[in-house]
Scaffold this motif. Structure first.
Motif, PDB file in Angstrom:
ATOM      1  N   ALA A  14       0.838  -1.197   0.000  1.00 26.56           N
ATOM      2  CA  ALA A  14       0.000   0.000   0.000  1.00 26.56           C
ATOM      3  C   ALA A  14       0.870   1.243   0.000  1.00 26.56           C
ATOM      4  O   ALA A  14       1.985   1.243   0.533  1.00 26.56           O
ATOM      5  N   LEU A  15       0.328   2.274  -0.614  1.00 28.11           N
ATOM      6  CA  LEU A  15       0.891   3.617  -0.524  1.00 28.11           C
ATOM      7  C   LEU A  15      -0.129   4.444   0.243  1.00 28.11           C
ATOM      8  O   LEU A  15      -1.317   4.420  -0.088  1.00 28.11           O
ATOM      9  N   ALA A  16       0.322   5.143   1.269  1.00 27.26           N
ATOM     10  CA  ALA A  16      -0.627   5.916   2.074  1.00 27.26           C
ATOM     11  C   ALA A  16       0.040   7.204   2.518  1.00 27.26           C
ATOM     12  O   ALA A  16       1.271   7.302   2.559  1.00 27.26           O
ATOM     13  N   ASN A  17      -0.783   8.180   2.865  1.00 28.05           N
ATOM     14  CA  ASN A  17      -0.208   9.432   3.374  1.00 28.05           C
ATOM     15  C   ASN A  17       0.056   9.306   4.878  1.00 28.05           C
ATOM     16  O   ASN A  17      -0.185   8.251   5.477  1.00 28.05           O
ATOM     17  N   ALA A  18       0.540  10.403   5.477  1.00 27.97           N
ATOM     18  CA  ALA A  18       0.948  10.358   6.879  1.00 27.97           C
ATOM     19  C   ALA A  18      -0.227  10.165   7.826  1.00 27.97           C
ATOM     20  O   ALA A  18      -0.042   9.922   9.017  1.00 27.97           O
ATOM     21  N   ALA A  19      -1.454  10.277   7.307  1.00 29.73           N
ATOM     22  CA  ALA A  19      -2.645  10.024   8.119  1.00 29.73           C
ATOM     23  C   ALA A  19      -3.168   8.608   7.912  1.00 29.73           C
ATOM     24  O   ALA A  19      -4.233   8.261   8.427  1.00 29.73           O
ATOM     25  N   GLY A  20      -2.443   7.810   7.139  1.00 31.22           N
ATOM     26  CA  GLY A  20      -2.879   6.430   6.933  1.00 31.22           C
ATOM     27  C   GLY A  20      -3.959   6.269   5.880  1.00 31.22           C
ATOM     28  O   GLY A  20      -4.572   5.203   5.786  1.00 31.22           O
ATOM     29  N   GLU A  21      -4.190   7.292   5.101  1.00 29.93           N
ATOM     30  CA  GLU A  21      -5.189   7.179   4.023  1.00 29.93           C
ATOM     31  C   GLU A  21      -4.536   6.537   2.808  1.00 29.93           C
ATOM     32  O   GLU A  21      -3.518   7.036   2.294  1.00 29.93           O
ATOM     33  N   ILE A  22      -5.115   5.425   2.351  1.00 33.39           N
ATOM     34  CA  ILE A  22      -4.499   4.625   1.296  1.00 33.39           C
ATOM     35  C   ILE A  22      -4.754   5.265  -0.074  1.00 33.39           C
ATOM     36  O   ILE A  22      -5.894   5.539  -0.441  1.00 33.39           O
ATOM     37  N   ALA A  23      -3.645   5.486  -0.813  1.00 31.34           N
ATOM     38  CA  ALA A  23      -3.756   6.052  -2.159  1.00 31.34           C
ATOM     39  C   ALA A  23      -3.738   4.952  -3.216  1.00 31.34           C
ATOM     40  O   ALA A  23      -4.327   5.092  -4.285  1.00 31.34           O
ATOM     41  N   ALA A  24      -3.044   3.862  -2.916  1.00 30.99           N
ATOM     42  CA  ALA A  24      -2.980   2.734  -3.864  1.00 30.99           C
ATOM     43  C   ALA A  24      -2.674   1.482  -3.065  1.00 30.99           C
ATOM     44  O   ALA A  24      -2.010   1.535  -2.022  1.00 30.99           O
TER      45      ALA A  24
END
Lengths: 304, 304
Positions: A21-31
């Motif tokens: 997974a790719l996610a931002n620093a808030a743990g929201e998954i982008a891919a």
């Protein structure tokens, strides 16, 4: 410097599937993607391709099946070591991915990553301590104590404790090292061997689930009485099956028998034994959180 | 301000005896006494008299039998709570002694104090983590993790985990809440009930000691696999008996069966399972250490 808008990578390697997974620093998954686990070279090449095909992450965390080498001073840091999966024995995982992607890589156990994921964004957010238990192909637990993954001297490996047999159960146990330890009596392959069928196909009223609950309740009791975590999160393919957690709560409550007069182990047990807040993504998101926090600490360290 | 030359008091309250000591900040005992445990008023008055008859300590630490109230915010902080020793039920211990002596008092569990004593001056000095196990009238353990006593959410109470029965042992177990938990099978009263004799009088070759080792090895395995302490110290009236530790090392080694390929659980088990460095004074010296460190932290806190 950490880029606050940048992404972090997470990888959970498992016996049959790897999740990225790719996610931002808030743990929201982008891919996100799932890759069947093949030999290490094929599998790791696909993992690297996933990250290269998207935005390259600032850092990657890996939650790996074990046994693995965690010691950063060891020449075999980041390798899988003596696994019975022969293709993966001595496999170079973390250094290979670090060199291939050119970003920092954090390497940890799958259960440690899942525990940290649940602490960071899941069912144990902000608690002083938690245990993340996985019951599936194997049985193991990760601990987060005072906000950090607890490693201890060797390694918590709770699946190999000894628990009493359920009356009438004569199955010899599936653990190659210990026979009828908790894992040997209650992991997925043990259920499959007892009932001659993949447990995934057994209906909720099958006696396998009551047996599973009795064994796993004894293991949960041991974790609770040794380290007394603030919450115990039950994950894994068997642990997350419908109905298993309900049975576990009843059996654990019976085993405590109100000895400590604490509602957490009695009428409030629903708030103590809980499912993963991140569902099946606890491990991969935990790997993301490990990567994020590693990079933030490294940045802070350099600034100091 | 802490007086570097001043003395600290330690008290270990037990079911039959209370131990008091005055020691300096290095743990060197200046005076020590043992008081038979009677009703709380008689016992506490004698404890206060011991300290008043010598130099008044700067602070007193108490390691108490349980269950006790540790929460400083609770109106019953420093009391024994629901103990089966009826005279001591709801007994005011720490506040009474604090008011009587006019010095700060720290209140903790007996096993927590012993673990902290071994961490400070004993067999676990300076280790990142340790467990102190007591096997005697009861079975319990205290943990020191990263230099601090670990309390968890409720309380570690490892004596009440469930372990497999030894083949042929039909004793129903002595625990009023759980019957045949580890403590119910292997504490002093359980041995006494099985063999009809105070275990203190049983010779080293008596089969009681092999049974004891098998049960207690299963408990030690659970502590090791849940929290993986750097050292596990075996204390208590039964644990410190000649020959018991030697048997435990063998049985624990067998249970691990070299699963983790770590010498600590195999050929180097003598350095993992050890006797208390402070002998029978682990608890009372641990109480001294708790008093010393509480006062130093309080002084530091005020200076901040």
């Amino acid at each position: 410097m950490t880029d606050p808008a940048g992404l972090f990578g997470g990888v959970e390697t498992g016996g049959t599937t790897c999740v990225c997974a790719l996610a931002n620093a808030a743990g929201e998954i982008a891919a996100r993607c799932e890759i069947p686990t093949a030999d290490p070279q094929t599998t790791l090449t696909e993992i690297a391709a996933f990250f290269r095909d998207h935005d390259l992450p600032q850092a990657v965390g890996i939650g790996s099946f074990g046994p693995i080498e965690l010691d950063r001073q060891s020449p075999s840091w980041g390798h899988v070591t003596t696994t019975p999966k022969l293709q993966w024995r001595d496999a170079n995982v973390a250094p290979w991915l670090r060199d291939e992607l050119g970003v920092p890589v954090v390497f940890d156990h799958d259960v440690a990553a899942a525990a940290y994921g649940e602490y960071t964004w899941g069912a144990g957010r902000g608690l002083p301590s938690l245990a993340y238990l996985t019951v599936g192909t194997g049985i193991g637990a990760g601990l987060v104590l005072d906000g950090r993954v607890w490693y201890g001297a060797v390694l918590p490996e709770v699946g190999h404790i000894r628990i009493p047999r359920v009356a009438g159960d004569t199955y010899e146990g599936s653990c190659p090292s210990h026979g009828d330890c908790w894992e040997g009596l209650a992991c997925g392959p043990a259920l499959a061997a007892r009932y001659g069928s993949d447990p995934a196909g057994l209906p909720p009223e099958h006696p396998a689930w009551e047996l599973e609950a009795q064994y796993t309740a004894a293991g949960i009791l041991a974790i609770s009485l040794v380290v007394s975590p603030h919450r115990l999160i039950v994950g894994g393919g068997i642990g997350r099956r419908e109905g298993v957690l309900l049975r576990l709560r009843e059996r654990v409550r019976e085993l405590f028998n109100d000895y400590l007069h604490n509602p957490m182990y009695n009428e409030e047990i629903d708030t103590y034994l809980v499912p993963p807040g991140l569902g099946a993504d606890a491990g991969v998101l935990g790997a993301v959180a490990l990567a994020r926090d590693h990079l933030q600490q490294a940045t802070k360290g350099r600034a100091d």
